[in-house]
Scaffold this motif. Structure first.
Motif, mmCIF file in Angstrom:
data_model
loop_
_atom_site.group_PDB
_atom_site.id
_atom_site.type_symbol
_atom_site.label_atom_id
_atom_site.label_comp_id
_atom_site.label_asym_id
_atom_site.label_seq_id
_atom_site.Cartn_x
_atom_site.Cartn_y
_atom_site.Cartn_z
ATOM 1 N N ALA A 189 -20.144 39.310 17.550
ATOM 2 C CA ALA A 189 -19.276 38.462 16.717
ATOM 3 C C ALA A 189 -19.741 38.476 15.262
ATOM 4 C CB ALA A 189 -19.263 37.031 17.255
ATOM 5 N N PHE A 190 -21.043 38.453 15.051
ATOM 6 C CA PHE A 190 -21.596 38.489 13.698
ATOM 7 C C PHE A 190 -21.253 39.808 13.009
ATOM 8 C CE2 PHE A 190 -25.210 39.462 10.852
ATOM 9 C CZ PHE A 190 -25.012 38.454 9.928
ATOM 10 N N ILE A 191 -21.426 40.924 13.685
ATOM 11 C CA ILE A 191 -21.094 42.232 13.114
ATOM 12 C C ILE A 191 -19.596 42.329 12.848
ATOM 13 C CG2 ILE A 191 -21.009 44.721 13.601
ATOM 14 C CD1 ILE A 191 -23.731 44.364 14.996
ATOM 15 N N TRP A 192 -18.782 41.828 13.761
ATOM 16 C CA TRP A 192 -17.327 41.842 13.537
ATOM 17 C C TRP A 192 -16.980 41.036 12.289
ATOM 18 C CZ3 TRP A 192 -13.988 37.657 13.420
ATOM 19 C CH2 TRP A 192 -12.640 37.984 13.264
ATOM 20 N N ARG A 193 -17.590 39.853 12.140
ATOM 21 C CA ARG A 193 -17.292 39.016 10.966
ATOM 22 C C ARG A 193 -17.706 39.710 9.678
ATOM 23 N NH1 ARG A 193 -16.046 37.711 6.942
ATOM 24 N NH2 ARG A 193 -16.067 35.690 5.948
ATOM 25 N N LEU A 194 -18.865 40.358 9.684
ATOM 26 C CA LEU A 194 -19.305 41.095 8.498
ATOM 27 C C LEU A 194 -18.373 42.257 8.184
ATOM 28 C CD1 LEU A 194 -23.196 41.314 8.735
ATOM 29 C CD2 LEU A 194 -21.829 40.020 7.106
ATOM 30 N N SER A 195 -17.811 42.874 9.198
ATOM 31 C CA SER A 195 -16.900 44.000 8.963
ATOM 32 C C SER A 195 -15.600 43.547 8.305
ATOM 33 C CB SER A 195 -16.597 44.744 10.268
ATOM 34 O OG SER A 195 -15.762 43.958 11.100
ATOM 35 N N GLN A 196 -15.293 42.254 8.378
ATOM 36 C CA GLN A 196 -14.080 41.716 7.764
ATOM 37 C C GLN A 196 -14.243 41.479 6.267
ATOM 38 O OE1 GLN A 196 -11.265 41.489 9.750
ATOM 39 N NE2 GLN A 196 -12.734 42.532 11.056
#
Length: 127
Positions: free
Chosen positions: A18-25
């Motif tokens: 979830a953290f990596i997904w949020r950073l990718s946004q």
């Protein structure tokens, strides 16, 4: 006991994803890191201090790593004069080190760096 370990592992894996997904946004502002970064960069033994206005975390997809972006970094000398101005700096973090719970820079970039250099009568250069 094995079920507890599996649940903890799954929870951590989901949180990391979830953290990596949020950073990718896009960038994630992390103002709580700002005073810690300023303190870590301060050269107290030389009488210099560092100010930082903001920090954010960014996913660098080209290098597949997390970067800490630092905004408006100023190095201030013991006499109160600004010695170095960095409008934006980026510190790329080593992915391997992060997997082992360590924070280690893999790259450092400074954009718009301004230095103030002086030379005394003896010809010695000083920041």
């Amino acid at each position: 006991m094995l079920k507890v370990a599996a649940v903890v592992f799954a929870t951590v894996a989901i949180a990391v994803a979830a953290f990596i997904w949020r950073l990718s946004q896009g960038p994630v502002s992390v103002p709580f890191l700002t005073p810690y970064l300023a303190a870590a960069l301060t050269l107290s033994e030389r009488g210099a201090s560092v100010t930082v206005s903001d920090t954010s975390l960014v996913w660098n997809s080209a290098d597949s790593r997390v970067e800490i972006h630092i905004f408006d970094l100023n190095l201030i000398g013991r006499d109160g004069q600004t010695l170095i101005v960095v409008p934006e700096a980026a510190v790329g973090l080593s992915t391997r080190a992060l997997l082992f719970g360590e924070i280690a820079p893999a790259s450092i970039q400074a954009r718009g760096l301004v230095l103030r250099v002086s030379r005394d009568k003896a010809g010695v250069l000083d920041l």
